[in-house]
Design a protein around this motif. Sequence first.
Motif, mmCIF file in Angstrom:
data_model
loop_
_atom_site.group_PDB
_atom_site.id
_atom_site.type_symbol
_atom_site.label_atom_id
_atom_site.label_comp_id
_atom_site.label_asym_id
_atom_site.label_seq_id
_atom_site.Cartn_x
_atom_site.Cartn_y
_atom_site.Cartn_z
ATOM 1 N N ALA A 152 0.833 -1.203 0.000
ATOM 2 C CA ALA A 152 0.000 0.000 0.000
ATOM 3 C C ALA A 152 0.861 1.243 0.000
ATOM 4 C CB ALA A 152 -0.913 0.017 1.235
ATOM 5 N N ASN A 153 0.415 2.251 -0.738
ATOM 6 C CA ASN A 153 1.024 3.570 -0.617
ATOM 7 C C ASN A 153 1.012 3.958 0.860
ATOM 8 O OD1 ASN A 153 1.321 6.485 -0.491
ATOM 9 N ND2 ASN A 153 0.805 6.558 -2.670
ATOM 10 N N TYR A 154 2.138 4.405 1.362
ATOM 11 C CA TYR A 154 2.248 4.696 2.792
ATOM 12 C C TYR A 154 1.298 5.793 3.238
ATOM 13 C CZ TYR A 154 4.907 9.075 2.151
ATOM 14 O OH TYR A 154 5.289 10.348 1.817
ATOM 15 N N LEU A 155 0.756 6.571 2.298
ATOM 16 C CA LEU A 155 -0.200 7.627 2.617
ATOM 17 C C LEU A 155 -1.647 7.159 2.514
ATOM 18 C CD1 LEU A 155 1.498 10.595 0.720
ATOM 19 C CD2 LEU A 155 1.452 10.217 3.189
ATOM 20 N N ASN A 156 -1.847 5.953 2.028
ATOM 21 C CA ASN A 156 -3.201 5.440 1.812
ATOM 22 C C ASN A 156 -3.724 4.822 3.108
ATOM 23 O OD1 ASN A 156 -5.588 4.276 0.970
ATOM 24 N ND2 ASN A 156 -4.722 3.370 -0.883
ATOM 25 N N GLU A 157 -4.288 5.654 3.941
ATOM 26 C CA GLU A 157 -4.737 5.204 5.256
ATOM 27 C C GLU A 157 -5.835 4.156 5.163
ATOM 28 O OE1 GLU A 157 -5.858 8.652 7.440
ATOM 29 O OE2 GLU A 157 -3.805 9.460 7.547
ATOM 30 N N GLY A 158 -6.709 4.278 4.164
ATOM 31 C CA GLY A 158 -7.792 3.316 4.011
ATOM 32 C C GLY A 158 -7.284 1.923 3.711
ATOM 33 N N SER A 159 -6.312 1.814 2.814
ATOM 34 C CA SER A 159 -5.750 0.519 2.461
ATOM 35 C C SER A 159 -5.015 -0.097 3.640
ATOM 36 C CB SER A 159 -4.795 0.671 1.271
ATOM 37 O OG SER A 159 -4.222 -0.571 0.915
ATOM 38 N N LEU A 162 -7.497 -1.330 6.212
ATOM 39 C CA LEU A 162 -8.139 -2.577 5.795
ATOM 40 C C LEU A 162 -7.215 -3.771 6.016
ATOM 41 C CD1 LEU A 162 -10.583 -3.957 4.510
ATOM 42 C CD2 LEU A 162 -9.607 -3.429 2.257
ATOM 43 N N ALA A 163 -5.936 -3.612 5.689
ATOM 44 C CA ALA A 163 -4.971 -4.689 5.918
ATOM 45 C C ALA A 163 -4.886 -5.045 7.400
ATOM 46 C CB ALA A 163 -3.604 -4.293 5.378
ATOM 47 N N LYS A 164 -4.803 -4.024 8.235
ATOM 48 C CA LYS A 164 -4.701 -4.274 9.676
ATOM 49 C C LYS A 164 -5.977 -4.902 10.227
ATOM 50 C CE LYS A 164 -1.260 -0.716 10.744
ATOM 51 N NZ LYS A 164 -0.996 0.551 11.485
ATOM 52 N N ARG A 165 -7.120 -4.549 9.632
ATOM 53 C CA ARG A 165 -8.380 -5.122 10.090
ATOM 54 C C ARG A 165 -8.382 -6.642 9.926
ATOM 55 N NH1 ARG A 165 -12.685 -2.295 6.990
ATOM 56 N NH2 ARG A 165 -11.898 -0.531 8.190
ATOM 57 N N PHE A 166 -7.685 -7.113 8.890
ATOM 58 C CA PHE A 166 -7.592 -8.557 8.651
ATOM 59 C C PHE A 166 -6.356 -9.162 9.315
ATOM 60 C CE2 PHE A 166 -10.746 -7.647 5.406
ATOM 61 C CZ PHE A 166 -11.527 -8.781 5.456
ATOM 62 N N GLN A 167 -5.696 -8.382 10.153
ATOM 63 C CA GLN A 167 -4.552 -8.828 10.944
ATOM 64 C C GLN A 167 -3.305 -9.102 10.109
ATOM 65 O OE1 GLN A 167 -5.812 -11.984 13.649
ATOM 66 N NE2 GLN A 167 -7.132 -10.574 14.791
ATOM 67 N N PHE A 168 -3.180 -8.422 8.958
ATOM 68 C CA PHE A 168 -1.896 -8.417 8.270
ATOM 69 C C PHE A 168 -0.864 -7.762 9.175
ATOM 70 C CE2 PHE A 168 -4.398 -9.224 4.531
ATOM 71 C CZ PHE A 168 -3.529 -9.735 3.572
ATOM 72 N N GLN A 169 0.372 -8.252 9.116
ATOM 73 C CA GLN A 169 1.465 -7.721 9.919
ATOM 74 C C GLN A 169 2.410 -6.908 9.030
ATOM 75 O OE1 GLN A 169 1.485 -8.336 13.362
ATOM 76 N NE2 GLN A 169 -0.527 -9.184 12.821
#
Length: 235
Positions: A152-159, A162-169
């Motif tokens: 994800a673009n480091y500025l793309n807070e939405g992306s 969403l990744a963190k919501r699915f517990q991506f590390q």
Amino acid sequence: MYTSGTFPLPQDLENDRIKLVPYIPSFHSELFAELSKKYPETYKYIPWGHSEVQAAFDSETFRREHKWLLFAILDKTRPSDNSTASDGALAGTIAFIDCAPRNLSVELGAVLIFPPFQRTHVASNAVGLMLQYALNKPSEGGLGLRRVVWLANYLNEGSIRLAKRFQFQQEGLLRWHMVLPPNLDGYLAGNGKVLREEDPKPGCAGRDTALFTLTWDDWEGGAKENAAGVMSRTM
């Protein structure tokens, strides 16, 4: 068996809210192009302009060479926009990118959700279905992969959210990872890094990319149940 250097297409990838179907240019391209022009803000953080994205999606050669499995996302809770998407309204796309059967890994990307479907059930259910197919065991109908990557673009807070919501590390930050396209309709303004003098591409900002992963042991250790919970939420 794995096919064409990617992974086999699933028989059914859907739930009661959405359905993922292979992106077929003759079926989806015209409407996808129409929605892209109507909602150019969809491409705010994408490292390509919408015309480049359209060309890539429509090119079988591109998809084969870059080992993509590209899906159209149909929202089953809304009526179809045309006769080619009878299972629901075309909400966007999602893909397995850089499929690597040898290493049992894949990147989850090309997550393009058009504004009328953002902040709804669409993105979470599309991502969840893809993760279930990637990380579930073969006996459960999945591929049994070991690793799924999210960039994800480091500025793309939405992306990133969403990744963190699915517990991506998060594994790291790839500095100056991409050259962004020239500013399009003002949507790239402020979404990249400032360039130095005499940069060979002065009209194209740079991008830092946040690298996230979800692995099979994360999945079996609770991320699978978390994903089901995220998908069941109404928003």
